[in-house]
Every structure is written in structure tokens, then in C-alpha cells.
Design a protein around this motif. Structure first.
Motif, PDB file in Angstrom:
ATOM      1  N   PHE A  24       1.020  -1.279   0.191  1.00 57.07           N
ATOM      2  CA  PHE A  24       0.129  -0.084  -0.074  1.00 57.07           C
ATOM      3  C   PHE A  24       1.094   1.005   0.008  1.00 57.07           C
ATOM      4  CE2 PHE A  24      -3.123  -3.131   1.524  1.00 57.07           C
ATOM      5  CZ  PHE A  24      -3.909  -3.220   1.184  1.00 57.07           C
ATOM      6  N   ALA A  25       2.021   1.201   0.705  1.00 60.17           N
ATOM      7  CA  ALA A  25       2.713   2.191   0.650  1.00 60.17           C
ATOM      8  C   ALA A  25       3.232   2.468  -0.957  1.00 60.17           C
ATOM      9  CB  ALA A  25       4.137   2.578   1.693  1.00 60.17           C
ATOM     10  N   ARG A  26       3.352   1.804  -2.004  1.00 62.21           N
ATOM     11  CA  ARG A  26       4.165   1.811  -2.737  1.00 62.21           C
ATOM     12  C   ARG A  26       2.880   2.158  -3.852  1.00 62.21           C
ATOM     13  NH1 ARG A  26       8.342  -2.908  -3.872  1.00 62.21           N
ATOM     14  NH2 ARG A  26       9.789  -2.440  -2.192  1.00 62.21           N
ATOM     15  N   THR A  27       1.473   2.454  -3.252  1.00 58.45           N
ATOM     16  CA  THR A  27       0.235   2.570  -3.889  1.00 58.45           C
ATOM     17  C   THR A  27      -0.252   4.291  -4.482  1.00 58.45           C
ATOM     18  OG1 THR A  27       0.248   0.138  -4.529  1.00 58.45           O
ATOM     19  CG2 THR A  27      -1.666   2.029  -5.581  1.00 58.45           C
ATOM     20  N   PRO A  28      -0.441   5.195  -5.585  1.00 58.60           N
ATOM     21  CA  PRO A  28       0.204   6.134  -5.485  1.00 58.60           C
ATOM     22  C   PRO A  28      -2.419   6.515  -4.113  1.00 58.60           C
ATOM     23  CG  PRO A  28      -0.076   5.780  -7.027  1.00 58.60           C
ATOM     24  CD  PRO A  28       0.488   4.900  -6.633  1.00 58.60           C
ATOM     25  N   GLY A  29      -2.215   7.088  -3.333  1.00 55.43           N
ATOM     26  CA  GLY A  29      -3.732   6.938  -2.717  1.00 55.43           C
ATOM     27  C   GLY A  29      -4.420   6.232  -1.720  1.00 55.43           C
ATOM     28  N   TYR A  30      -2.693   5.599  -1.146  1.00 56.81           N
ATOM     29  CA  TYR A  30      -3.107   5.443   0.138  1.00 56.81           C
ATOM     30  C   TYR A  30      -1.500   5.554   1.362  1.00 56.81           C
ATOM     31  CZ  TYR A  30      -5.311   0.905  -1.983  1.00 56.81           C
ATOM     32  OH  TYR A  30      -6.671   0.662  -2.423  1.00 56.81           O
ATOM     33  N   GLU A  31      -2.337   5.950   2.556  1.00 59.96           N
ATOM     34  CA  GLU A  31      -1.743   6.682   3.850  1.00 59.96           C
ATOM     35  C   GLU A  31      -1.625   5.539   4.676  1.00 59.96           C
ATOM     36  OE1 GLU A  31      -1.782   8.660   8.058  1.00 59.96           O
ATOM     37  OE2 GLU A  31      -2.525  10.291   5.408  1.00 59.96           O
ATOM     38  N   VAL A  32      -0.032   4.844   5.122  1.00 59.33           N
ATOM     39  CA  VAL A  32      -0.584   3.516   6.224  1.00 59.33           C
ATOM     40  C   VAL A  32       0.017   3.593   7.367  1.00 59.33           C
ATOM     41  CG1 VAL A  32       0.510   1.764   6.315  1.00 59.33           C
ATOM     42  CG2 VAL A  32       0.135   2.343   3.497  1.00 59.33           C
TER      43      VAL A  32
END
Length: 310
Positions: A24-32
Motif C-alpha cells: 500500500f505504501a508504494r501505491t498512490p492514494g494510500y496512507e499507511v
């Protein structure tokens, strides 16, 4: 921004914890966020100090629950926080034995769920209200999702990205993870060829052992019933009560387990193995093997035979 909160409890499995963070950290649109109960978390070979406590779950859009190495009791504040999140409509997904944490909240009661195949029987024993399916990579119930072990956590994370942003975004995430996108949730887990555990004190233990020893023979339901001295109707009922399946399904799985062993240990042709383990035709064998194991006999051999294919 879609907030993904990853729950880190003592004895967290490091792989399960790292998988959603990386994907998720590498995918735009997500904050982990990594959230704990407070203080340091023992992850076995290392310790970590999560930057968020359980308050980090309060406004999360998705909560990921990684597995723990020994499945100890779930702290009451964690149960309360997950239940409160569920009431707000938060999506909650578990990886591997994280299903034990999710099941402890009661949120999986009446739902189908999965976990690592080696822990499935224990999950079913502890939480009989949960319909445990040990044969799939992940189960999507909408708000609540569960996945099997190790790489199945990657499959689940990619599935969530596909749900949120479509196949193109999931494909990009898969390429970054060097992971195929094609594995679907219904694909079977790779399961070792040991027989499933028999319930302690089960009256069926002798006949289960007999089926394992004679699985290559032409066994019938009537023949199995005669071996144990029961009517076929009673045998079916006892099997479902004590093993969760039917005698003939158990027999077919025993044959597949025997085939797995032969594929790993020998170079015998697949068609010959089909006959040696009791299947009437190679086609029937291939179909059953793929249904149970999730891949073809040839692909299984290529993956698991020591020393490669001869």
C-alpha cells in the motif's frame, strides 16, 4: 487519501506485517499507519515501536490484521477497537493467522473465512460459528476479508487495490511487487500431503487410517461403511460431524495427497501416478488435483520436486 491501518501486536509475524506496508505504501492514494497497543512490539527477531496506538484505527478506511506466531488471547482493547471500527463501516482484512484475532471479535460469526491451511482446524475448533474454508487464498465478504498464509497476503492486498482503484492500479502494484495478478481468491492453497488432523478421541480414527492405507484401491461408500460397521447413512453423518466432509471427499483428498508425494519423490509419468493412486482416468485425476491443490500435477512437480524434474 485512503488510510490503511496495519495492526501490530506482540508476536506479530514479520512477513504478514511487512506485506501490506510495502504494497500500500508504494501505491498512490494510500496512507499507511502502523498501530499498536502501546510501547514496543515483540516481532520475534526484532522489536518495533509503532508510531500510532489504537487511536490510529479510529479514522482508518481499511484495517489490516497480520498474523501472530502463537495466537495468544487477543487484548480486550483490541477487540473493542475492531468492533467499534466495524460499526463505523471500516473494512477489516486479516492475513494468515490474523483470522484468529478477527474471529475473536465475533465479526466473522456466520461468515466464510480462511487462514493458513495448517491453522484452519484450530480456527474452526476455537470459533465454531465461523465457516472455515482452508482451500482458498482469500475470502471477500465485503466488509470483512481473510487470507491464507504468506504470499496469499499479497493476493489479498492486490485484490483490495483492484476493488478501490481498478485492475490497472492493481497491475501496477503487482509489477512493483514482482507478483502475478492472475491468482484469484478461489484458487486452492498449496497443501502438504499429510492427512488433516483427526479430532482427538474420534471413533473414525481407525477407518481414516484404513482409507489412507488403501486409497489406491477401488473403494466404495458401502465398502468403507462395512469396514467401520456402520450404515452408509450413519457413516456420512459421523464424517460430517467429525471431519467436516464426506467419506468419498476424504478418499479423493487422500488420493491427491498420495499423488503429491509421488510427484515430489519420483519421476513417474503423471498418467501412471493417476492409476497408482486410484483414479480411473488421467483426466479425472488432473481435474481433481487442480481442484484440490490449485495447479496442475506437472506444475506442482516443477515447483516442489527435489532436484527438479528428471
Amino acid at each position: 487519501m485512503h488510510i490503511v491501518a496495519v495492526l501490530a501486536l506482540d508476536q506479530v509475524v514479520a512477513f504478514d506485517l511487512a506485506t501490506p506496508i510495502e504494497v500500500f505504501a508504494r501505491t498512490p492514494g494510500y496512507e499507511v499507519r502502523i498501530c499498536g497497543v502501546g510501547g514496543e512490539v515483540d516481532a520475534g527477531t526484532f522489536t518495533l515501536r509503532p508510531p500510532w496506538d489504537l487511536t490510529g484505527l479510529a479514522d482508518a478506511d481499511t484495517i489490516i490484521v497480520p498474523g501472530r506466531s502463537a495466537n495468544p488471547p487477543v487484548p480486550a482493547p483490541v477487540v473493542a477497537a475492531l468492533r467499534a471500527a466495524a460499526e463505523r463501516g471500516t473494512r477489516i482484512a486479516s492475513i494468515c493467522s490474523g483470522a484468529f484475532i478477527l474471529a475473536a471479535t465475533g465479526l466473522l460469526d456466520g461468515l466464510r473465512a480462511t487462514t493458513h491451511w495448517a491453522a484452519a482446524a484450530e480456527l474452526a475448533r476455537r470459533h465454531p460459528a465461523v465457516e472455515v474454508d482452508p482451500d482458498v487464498l482469500y475470502v471477500d465478504n465485503g466488509q470483512f476479508l481473510t487470507s491464507a498464509g504468506a504470499a496469499a497476503g499479497l493476493d489479498l492486498c492486490l485484490h483490495l487495490i483492484r476493488r478501490d482503484h481498478g485492475s490497472a492500479a492493481a497491475a501496477d502494484a503487482a509489477r512493483l511487487s514482482v507478483m502475478p495478478l492472475e491468482r484469484e481468491g478461489g484458487q486452492a492453497q498449496f497443501i502438504v500431503h499429510d492427512a488433516p488432523p483427526t479430532p482427538r478421541g474420534s471413533e473414525l480414527a481407525p477407518v481414516l487410517a484404513w482409507i489412507e492405507e488403501n486409497c489406491a484401491s477401488e473403494l466404495t461408500l458401502a465398502g468403507i461403511a462395512a469396514q467401520v460397521g456402520m450404515s452408509t447413512r450413519t457413516l456420512n453423518r459421523r464424517f460430517r460431524e467429525q471431519t467436516g466432509t464426506t467419506p468419498l471427499q476424504w478418499l479423493l483428498r487422500a488420493r491427491v495427497r498420495r499423488a503429491q508425494h509421488l510427484l515430489e519423490a519420483t519421476g513417474a509419468p503423471v498418467d501412471r501416478i493417476a492409476g497408482e493412486v486410484g483414479f480411473g482416468s488421467p483426466t479425472a485425476f488432473r481435474e481433481r488435483f487442480k481442484r484440490v491443490v490449485g495447479t496442475s500435477p506437472q506444475a506442482y512437480r516443477a515447483s516442489f520436486r527435489a532436484g527438479g524434474v528428471s
